[in-house]
Design an enzyme around this catalytic site. Structure first.
Site, PDB file in Angstrom:
ATOM      1  N   ARG A 233       0.851  -1.187   0.000  1.00 10.92           N
ATOM      2  CA  ARG A 233       0.000   0.000   0.000  1.00 10.92           C
ATOM      3  C   ARG A 233       0.891   1.243   0.000  1.00 10.92           C
ATOM      4  NH1 ARG A 233      -3.628  -2.411  -1.757  1.00 10.92           N
ATOM      5  NH2 ARG A 233      -5.685  -2.788  -0.866  1.00 10.92           N
ATOM      6  N   HIS A 281      -1.405   0.625  -9.791  1.00 11.67           N
ATOM      7  CA  HIS A 281      -2.105  -0.336  -8.908  1.00 11.67           C
ATOM      8  C   HIS A 281      -2.702  -1.496  -9.734  1.00 11.67           C
ATOM      9  CE1 HIS A 281      -4.243  -0.734  -4.774  1.00 11.67           C
ATOM     10  NE2 HIS A 281      -4.173  -1.925  -5.359  1.00 11.67           N
TER      11      HIS A 281
HETATM   12  P1  NDP Z   1      -1.636 -11.333   4.528  1.00 13.17           P
HETATM   13  O1  NDP Z   1      -2.548 -10.852   5.598  1.00 13.17           O
HETATM   14  O2  NDP Z   1      -1.724 -12.753   4.101  1.00 13.17           O
HETATM   15  O3  NDP Z   1      -0.116 -11.057   4.946  1.00 13.17           O
HETATM   16  C1  NDP Z   1       0.279  -9.888   5.584  1.00 13.17           C
HETATM   17  C2  NDP Z   1       1.709 -10.061   6.061  1.00 13.17           C
HETATM   18  O4  NDP Z   1       2.175  -8.813   6.593  1.00 13.17           O
HETATM   19  C3  NDP Z   1       1.856 -11.092   7.187  1.00 13.17           C
HETATM   20  O5  NDP Z   1       3.028 -11.845   6.995  1.00 13.17           O
HETATM   21  C4  NDP Z   1       1.973 -10.233   8.436  1.00 13.17           C
HETATM   22  O6  NDP Z   1       2.710 -10.818   9.493  1.00 13.17           O
HETATM   23  C5  NDP Z   1       2.743  -9.050   7.881  1.00 13.17           C
HETATM   24  N1  NDP Z   1       2.582  -7.875   8.726  1.00 13.17           N
HETATM   25  C6  NDP Z   1       1.440  -7.216   9.042  1.00 13.17           C
HETATM   26  N2  NDP Z   1       1.709  -6.202   9.888  1.00 13.17           N
HETATM   27  C7  NDP Z   1       3.039  -6.239  10.124  1.00 13.17           C
HETATM   28  C8  NDP Z   1       3.913  -5.472  10.931  1.00 13.17           C
HETATM   29  N3  NDP Z   1       3.476  -4.442  11.676  1.00 13.17           N
HETATM   30  N4  NDP Z   1       5.223  -5.800  10.933  1.00 13.17           N
HETATM   31  C9  NDP Z   1       5.687  -6.822  10.205  1.00 13.17           C
HETATM   32  N5  NDP Z   1       4.910  -7.605   9.426  1.00 13.17           N
HETATM   33  C10 NDP Z   1       3.601  -7.314   9.379  1.00 13.17           C
HETATM   34  O7  NDP Z   1      -1.873 -10.368   3.284  1.00 13.17           O
HETATM   35  P2  NDP Z   1      -1.608 -10.656   1.725  1.00 13.17           P
HETATM   36  O8  NDP Z   1      -0.278 -11.255   1.563  1.00 13.17           O
HETATM   37  O9  NDP Z   1      -2.772 -11.360   1.130  1.00 13.17           O
HETATM   38  O10 NDP Z   1      -1.662  -9.169   1.146  1.00 13.17           O
HETATM   39  C11 NDP Z   1      -0.762  -8.171   1.603  1.00 13.17           C
HETATM   40  C12 NDP Z   1      -1.181  -6.805   1.095  1.00 13.17           C
HETATM   41  O11 NDP Z   1      -0.929  -6.691  -0.303  1.00 13.17           O
HETATM   42  C13 NDP Z   1      -2.672  -6.461   1.194  1.00 13.17           C
HETATM   43  O12 NDP Z   1      -3.041  -6.079   2.504  1.00 13.17           O
HETATM   44  C14 NDP Z   1      -2.810  -5.325   0.210  1.00 13.17           C
HETATM   45  O13 NDP Z   1      -2.540  -4.105   0.858  1.00 13.17           O
HETATM   46  C15 NDP Z   1      -1.699  -5.601  -0.799  1.00 13.17           C
HETATM   47  N6  NDP Z   1      -2.232  -5.956  -2.113  1.00 13.17           N
HETATM   48  C16 NDP Z   1      -1.905  -5.170  -3.188  1.00 13.17           C
HETATM   49  C17 NDP Z   1      -2.368  -5.474  -4.445  1.00 13.17           C
HETATM   50  C18 NDP Z   1      -1.948  -4.681  -5.630  1.00 13.17           C
HETATM   51  O14 NDP Z   1      -2.509  -4.872  -6.706  1.00 13.17           O
HETATM   52  N7  NDP Z   1      -0.953  -3.828  -5.513  1.00 13.17           N
HETATM   53  C19 NDP Z   1      -3.247  -6.621  -4.667  1.00 13.17           C
HETATM   54  C20 NDP Z   1      -3.500  -7.409  -3.498  1.00 13.17           C
HETATM   55  C21 NDP Z   1      -3.016  -7.072  -2.268  1.00 13.17           C
HETATM   56  P3  NDP Z   1       2.203 -12.191  10.206  1.00 13.17           P
HETATM   57  O15 NDP Z   1       2.445 -13.274   9.176  1.00 13.17           O
HETATM   58  O16 NDP Z   1       3.076 -12.330  11.383  1.00 13.17           O
HETATM   59  O17 NDP Z   1       0.749 -11.991  10.517  1.00 13.17           O
HETATM   60  C1  OXD Z   2      -5.933  -4.805  -3.443  1.00 15.26           C
HETATM   61  C2  OXD Z   2      -6.451  -5.649  -4.492  1.00 15.26           C
HETATM   62  O1  OXD Z   2      -6.288  -5.003  -2.283  1.00 15.26           O
HETATM   63  O2  OXD Z   2      -6.295  -5.251  -5.671  1.00 15.26           O
HETATM   64  O3  OXD Z   2      -5.138  -3.900  -3.757  1.00 15.26           O
HETATM   65  O4  OXD Z   2      -6.993  -6.722  -4.225  1.00 15.26           O
END
Ligand code: NDP
Ligand code: OXD
Length: 318
Positions: A233, A281
């Site tokens: 993000r 994005h």
């Molecule tokens: P998940 O919830 O599966 O994974 C999130 C990861 O981030 C976990 O490993 C979590 O740790 C870690 N995390 C969260 N907070 C912290 C912190 N404070 N410090 C360190 N690590 C942290 O999410 P996804 O992998 O499915 O997706 C991740 C993000 O990707 C989404 O939230 C979204 O914002 C973004 N996204 C972007 C897209 C795009 O098109 N650009 C499309 C889809 C998603 P832990 O494992 O310990 O819980």
């Molecule tokens: C996002 C998506 O969360 O595209 O960015 O799914």
């Protein structure tokens, strides 16, 4: 049982039609913040599938059973101070995951294989070879080792990169050096040539990638300086710091799919930086039919008394 598709900045019709196709026996209503959509009674709505709902909008629906985010990220829902106290599910989808891994791999290889240099040379009709660092000489560090981070890590390991991951909780992942929490952050940065964010946006990750963070990346790596890649993000980065780092050499290059403000404003200095790759994005495009099927399945599961899939932990914020 009625389903409301409520979006801002998107056309609701494509979503509404698709959900109707997969849930033909239900009432499916479309609503958009731009004023288009069907008239409806908020008390008749059982489920809302949403993208960027306006603040206070969800709370008007007093009989909600659950909310579904139309994206993998949920920061666009959680930012609502009047969020109703019902479960929130997010999208996890194998095709979306593999598209994200493609984008991350593409960016890592682009920087590894010095593609910017060769594109410049082509424009100038220059035929000149340069020494090529190999993947095994390059240390990739992935912030966020969830669904997306772990999938990208697996492919990058297979390509030979030295891969580390950083997450909130401690992990063990084959072939990946794992760091966690604020205690592990500095050591993680100190061994990272390509810093990747696949983090959710939470109060803890907001502004995480700033001048101080970037200055902790090593300068002696095989790419001649650190590279920053963000598909998590945009608000995780302080964009003025990223732009300054790209200009003063703290960063060699960046690939950004997400930004503090989207669309990226025309006046952003990032547009003019030749060492910054910008995509709007689009890193993880997904198949709309698969997503609609997944969302309707959540309704069916709920009504059958089964647990919702990929329910968000509202306290953690992701
Ligand atoms: P998940 O919830 O599966 O994974 C999130 C990861 O981030 C976990 O490993 C979590 O740790 C870690 N995390 C969260 N907070 C912290 C912190 N404070 N410090 C360190 N690590 C942290 O999410 P996804 O992998 O499915 O997706 C991740 C993000 O990707 C989404 O939230 C979204 O914002 C973004 N996204 C972007 C897209 C795009 O098109 N650009 C499309 C889809 C998603 P832990 O494992 O310990 O819980
Ligand atoms: C996002 C998506 O969360 O595209 O960015 O799914």
């Amino acid at each position: 049982m009625s389903i409301l598709i409520a979006v801002a900045g998107w056309d609701h019709v494509a979503w509404t039609d698709r959900i109707r196709a997969f849930a033909p026996d239900r009432k499916v209503i479309g609503w958009s913040a731009d004023g288009t959509g069907d008239a409806y009674d908020p008390d008749s709505i059982d489920y809302i599938m949403t993208w960027h709902p306006p603040a206070g909008f969800l709370a008007k629906h007093r009989n909600l059973k659950f909310i579904a985010s139309l994206g993998a990220g949920v920061d666009h829902v959680l930012k609502d101070p009047e969020l109703p106290d019902v479960p929130l599910v997010r999208i996890v989808d194998p095709f979306l995951t593999s598209r994200m891994t493609e984008w991350i791999t593409l960016q890592c290889l682009y920087h590894l294989r010095q593609h910017r240099l060769y594109e410049d040379q082509q424009r100038q009709r220059i035929w000149k070879e340069h020494p090529q660092p190999s993947a095994r000489d390059v240390r990739v560090g992935i912030m966020g080792m969830g669904v997306l981070g772990q999938d990208a890590a697996e492919v990058l390991v297979r390509l030979g990169f030295q891969v580390a991951g950083w997450s909130r909780s401690a992990k063990t992942v084959d072939g990946v050096e794992c760091f966690s929490g604020s205690a592990g952050f500095e050591a993680f940065l100190a061994r990272t040539d390509i810093l990747i964010s696949l983090l959710p946006l939470t109060p803890e990750t907001k502004g995480l990638v700033n001048r101080e963070t970037l200055s902790k990346l090593p300068r002696d790596g095989a790419l001649g300086g650190p590279v920053y890649i963000n598909a998590g993000r945009g608000k995780q980065q302080v964009e003025t710091d990223v732009a300054a780092a790209l200009q003063d050499g703290t960063l060699t290059a960046a690939s950004l799919d997400v930004f503090e403000a989207e669309p990226l404003p025309a006046e952003s200095p990032l547009w003019g930086l030749s060492n910054c790759i910008i995509t709007p994005h689009v890193a993880a495009d997904s198949n709309p039919d698969d997503l609609a099927r997944y969302l309707v399945r959540q309704v069916e599961r709920f009504e059958a008394g089964k647990a919702l899939e990929n329910q968000v932990d509202l306290k953690r914020g992701y």
